[in-house]
Design an enzyme around this catalytic site. Structure first.
Site, PDB file in Angstrom:
ATOM      1  N   SER A 108      13.581  -1.751 -15.202  1.00 38.52           N
ATOM      2  CA  SER A 108      12.839  -2.636 -14.988  1.00 38.52           C
ATOM      3  C   SER A 108      11.273  -2.359 -14.409  1.00 38.52           C
ATOM      4  O   SER A 108      11.474  -2.527 -14.130  1.00 38.52           O
ATOM      5  CB  SER A 108      13.854  -3.571 -14.093  1.00 38.52           C
ATOM      6  OG  SER A 108      13.290  -4.532 -13.722  1.00 38.52           O
ATOM      7  N   CYS A 110      10.903  -4.643 -12.454  1.00 39.53           N
ATOM      8  CA  CYS A 110      10.717  -4.959 -11.332  1.00 39.53           C
ATOM      9  C   CYS A 110       9.991  -2.957 -10.171  1.00 39.53           C
ATOM     10  O   CYS A 110      10.008  -3.203  -9.012  1.00 39.53           O
ATOM     11  CB  CYS A 110      11.657  -5.322 -10.449  1.00 39.53           C
ATOM     12  SG  CYS A 110      13.053  -3.379 -10.405  1.00 39.53           S
TER      13      CYS A 110
HETATM   14  N1  LIG Z   1      18.399  -8.804 -18.243  1.00 36.68           N
HETATM   15  C1  LIG Z   1      17.143  -8.700 -18.617  1.00 36.68           C
HETATM   16  O1  LIG Z   1      16.391  -9.326 -18.404  1.00 36.68           O
HETATM   17  C2  LIG Z   1      16.828  -6.800 -18.276  1.00 36.68           C
HETATM   18  C3  LIG Z   1      15.391  -6.970 -18.230  1.00 36.68           C
HETATM   19  C4  LIG Z   1      14.734  -5.696 -17.960  1.00 36.68           C
HETATM   20  C5  LIG Z   1      15.543  -4.664 -17.607  1.00 36.68           C
HETATM   21  N2  LIG Z   1      16.695  -4.632 -17.571  1.00 36.68           N
HETATM   22  C6  LIG Z   1      17.390  -3.797 -17.488  1.00 36.68           C
HETATM   23  O2  LIG Z   1      18.960  -3.127 -18.727  1.00 36.68           O
HETATM   24  C7  LIG Z   1      19.907  -3.130 -18.417  1.00 36.68           C
HETATM   25  C8  LIG Z   1      20.761  -3.599 -18.774  1.00 36.68           C
HETATM   26  O3  LIG Z   1      20.896  -4.705 -18.344  1.00 36.68           O
HETATM   27  P1  LIG Z   1      21.861  -6.235 -19.019  1.00 36.68           P
HETATM   28  O4  LIG Z   1      21.352  -7.348 -18.622  1.00 36.68           O
HETATM   29  O5  LIG Z   1      22.291  -5.749 -19.604  1.00 36.68           O
HETATM   30  O6  LIG Z   1      22.917  -5.699 -17.306  1.00 36.68           O
HETATM   31  P2  LIG Z   1      24.141  -6.832 -17.804  1.00 36.68           P
HETATM   32  O7  LIG Z   1      24.736  -7.871 -18.514  1.00 36.68           O
HETATM   33  O8  LIG Z   1      24.788  -7.085 -16.307  1.00 36.68           O
HETATM   34  O9  LIG Z   1      25.290  -5.216 -17.869  1.00 36.68           O
HETATM   35  C9  LIG Z   1      25.575  -4.698 -16.963  1.00 36.68           C
HETATM   36  C10 LIG Z   1      26.869  -4.141 -17.776  1.00 36.68           C
HETATM   37  O10 LIG Z   1      26.825  -2.815 -16.831  1.00 36.68           O
HETATM   38  C11 LIG Z   1      28.124  -2.702 -16.115  1.00 36.68           C
HETATM   39  N3  LIG Z   1      28.332  -1.939 -15.163  1.00 36.68           N
HETATM   40  C12 LIG Z   1      27.885  -2.404 -13.837  1.00 36.68           C
HETATM   41  N4  LIG Z   1      28.239  -1.150 -13.194  1.00 36.68           N
HETATM   42  C13 LIG Z   1      29.171  -0.449 -13.699  1.00 36.68           C
HETATM   43  C14 LIG Z   1      30.265   0.302 -12.975  1.00 36.68           C
HETATM   44  N5  LIG Z   1      29.905   1.001 -11.557  1.00 36.68           N
HETATM   45  N6  LIG Z   1      30.920   1.647 -13.731  1.00 36.68           N
HETATM   46  C15 LIG Z   1      30.848   1.409 -15.272  1.00 36.68           C
HETATM   47  N7  LIG Z   1      30.200   0.011 -15.925  1.00 36.68           N
HETATM   48  C16 LIG Z   1      29.185  -0.926 -15.270  1.00 36.68           C
HETATM   49  C17 LIG Z   1      28.649  -3.705 -16.664  1.00 36.68           C
HETATM   50  O11 LIG Z   1      30.218  -4.088 -16.798  1.00 36.68           O
HETATM   51  P3  LIG Z   1      30.796  -5.104 -15.405  1.00 36.68           P
HETATM   52  O12 LIG Z   1      29.909  -6.748 -15.892  1.00 36.68           O
HETATM   53  O13 LIG Z   1      31.802  -5.046 -16.130  1.00 36.68           O
HETATM   54  O14 LIG Z   1      30.172  -5.143 -14.253  1.00 36.68           O
HETATM   55  C18 LIG Z   1      27.967  -4.454 -17.663  1.00 36.68           C
HETATM   56  O15 LIG Z   1      28.524  -4.179 -18.289  1.00 36.68           O
HETATM   57  C19 LIG Z   1      19.566  -3.028 -16.715  1.00 36.68           C
HETATM   58  O16 LIG Z   1      18.851  -1.348 -16.805  1.00 36.68           O
HETATM   59  C20 LIG Z   1      18.307  -3.863 -16.378  1.00 36.68           C
HETATM   60  O17 LIG Z   1      17.435  -3.562 -15.077  1.00 36.68           O
HETATM   61  C21 LIG Z   1      17.437  -5.962 -18.123  1.00 36.68           C
END
Ligand SMILES: NC(=O)c1ccc[n+]([C@@H]2O[C@H](COP(=O)([O-])OP(=O)(O)OC[C@H]3O[C@@H](n4cnc5c(N)ncnc54)[C@H](OP(=O)(O)O)[C@@H]3O)[C@@H](O)[C@H]2O)c1
Length: 325
Positions: A108, A110
């Site tokens: 990310s 951050c």
């Molecule tokens: N969204 C943004 O704007 C953005 C920007 C920059 C970087 N990113 C990066 O991209 C990545 C994904 O982000 P996202 O936006 O897709 O997040 P998200 O929608 O919250 O998805 C994260 C996923 O990880 C799963 N997860 C969390 N804890 C877990 C565990 N202990 N065991 C198994 N699965 C687990 C969650 O499942 P549950 O929901 O069932 O817990 C969810 O399906 C992250 O690393 C984030 O830092 C995102």
């Protein structure tokens, strides 16, 4: 490796993980392995070990993470650092143990210091103090990059290990979080303008002056970039990174002010009222932009502009709002 590689997408129900699965399914040339959080808790070392021993994937996308806004990061710092460190350590180490050669870790923006020069280049990493509100999360993400790097440095030559990291800018699109109090700026504004439209409210008030500049990337473009970076020839990846600076930024390279963003969302939603900016409320950083020139030098470009991406995001918001009624 069999002709059809077996690919594990960790976090396939999340916004980014689901977009990566969509891209891989469209390409149709791999067997995709997924597990829900309930089926496989990635913080559980024994369970992750068993999973990898059983499935033995060829490639891994690590898009699972505990993510959240400022409030959640501030309230649950222990959960943010512990869970993210554990997921990264378990997945990366167990992938190595079963012979995975290629892995892509999603970080990310951050990870960069709070006062990093703009636009933020990869070499700003570890040059200054992080934003305190999400420091534990950022430290875990930096550890993820360093885990990948360290496995490459120790096992790159001997075992052919090639673990890569990408740092996305602000993402939006299908699968976003539209929670009324705990969402990023695009989903928050989509919800606000939509509610103002259906309730015939004469104006929408937005915090701050509207002048801060931000960068956004549609999540399918991020997924395309992830698959692209995963499959980039090793010599090309290495020529744009180095052994101890091994991550690549992924951004659209397009900046918009919060005012321009609000006006675009207003138009996409078809809201007729006015926008007021409450300048007494904080603005946040004046500018946050990634320098993605290294990735762009390899030929990657984002394909979906903000207008188009917002239209799809709003359609998806409407579908989900109707479904949940
Ligand atoms: N969204 C943004 O704007 C953005 C920007 C920059 C970087 N990113 C990066 O991209 C990545 C994904 O982000 P996202 O936006 O897709 O997040 P998200 O929608 O919250 O998805 C994260 C996923 O990880 C799963 N997860 C969390 N804890 C877990 C565990 N202990 N065991 C198994 N699965 C687990 C969650 O499942 P549950 O929901 O069932 O817990 C969810 O399906 C992250 O690393 C984030 O830092 C995102």
């Amino acid at each position: 490796m069999s002709e059809r590689p077996k690919i594990f997408v960790a976090g396939h129900r999340g916004m980014v993980g689901s977009a990566i699965v969509r891209q891989l399914q469209m390409a149709g040339d791999a067997d995709i392995v997924v597990r829900t959080h309930q089926e496989l808790d990635l913080t559980n070392q024994t369970a992750v070990k068993q999973f990898f021993q059983q499935e033995k994937p060829d490639q891994v996308y690590l898009a699972a993470a505990k993510v959240g806004g400022i409030h959640a990061n501030n309230t649950y710092p222990a959960e943010f650092i512990y869970q993210n460190l554990m997921m990264e350590a378990n997945v990366i180490h167990q992938a190595f143990e079963v012979g995975v050669k290629r892995l892509l870790f999603l970080g990310s923006s951050c990870i960069y210091p709070k006062l990093a020069p703009q636009p933020m280049s990869e070499d700003a990493l570890l040059t200054g103090t992080l934003e305190p509100t999400n420091e534990p999360y950022a430290i875990a993400k930096i550890a993820g990059i360093k885990l990948c790097e360290s496995y490459n440095r120790q096992y790159g030559e001997s075992h052919g290990v090639d673990y890569r990291s990408v740092m996305p800018t602000n993402l939006y699109g299908p699968g976003d979080n539209y929670h009324p109090e705990n969402s990023h700026v695009i989903p928050a504004l989509i919800r606000r303008f939509h509610e103002a439209k259906i309730q015939n409210q004469p104006e929408v008030v937005i915090w701050g002056t509207g002048t801060p500049m931000r960068e956004f990337l549609y999540v399918d473009d991020m997924a395309i970039a992830s698959v692209y970076v995963m499959n980039l020839e090793k010599t090309i990846y290495q020529s744009h990174t180095s052994a101890m600076l091994s991550h690549l930024n992924v951004g659209s390279g397009v900046e918009v002010s919060i005012k321009q963003l609000a006006e675009t969302i207003k138009k996409v939603i078809g809201y007729d009222g006015t926008i007021q900016f409450d300048a007494r409320k904080p603005d946040g950083s004046p500018r946050k932009l990634m320098n993605s020139s290294k990735l762009m030098e390899t030929g990657w470009r984002c394909k979906i502009n903000l207008d188009e991406g917002l239209k799809v995001a709003y359609r998806e918001f409407l579908n989900n709002t109707c479904k949940n009624r």
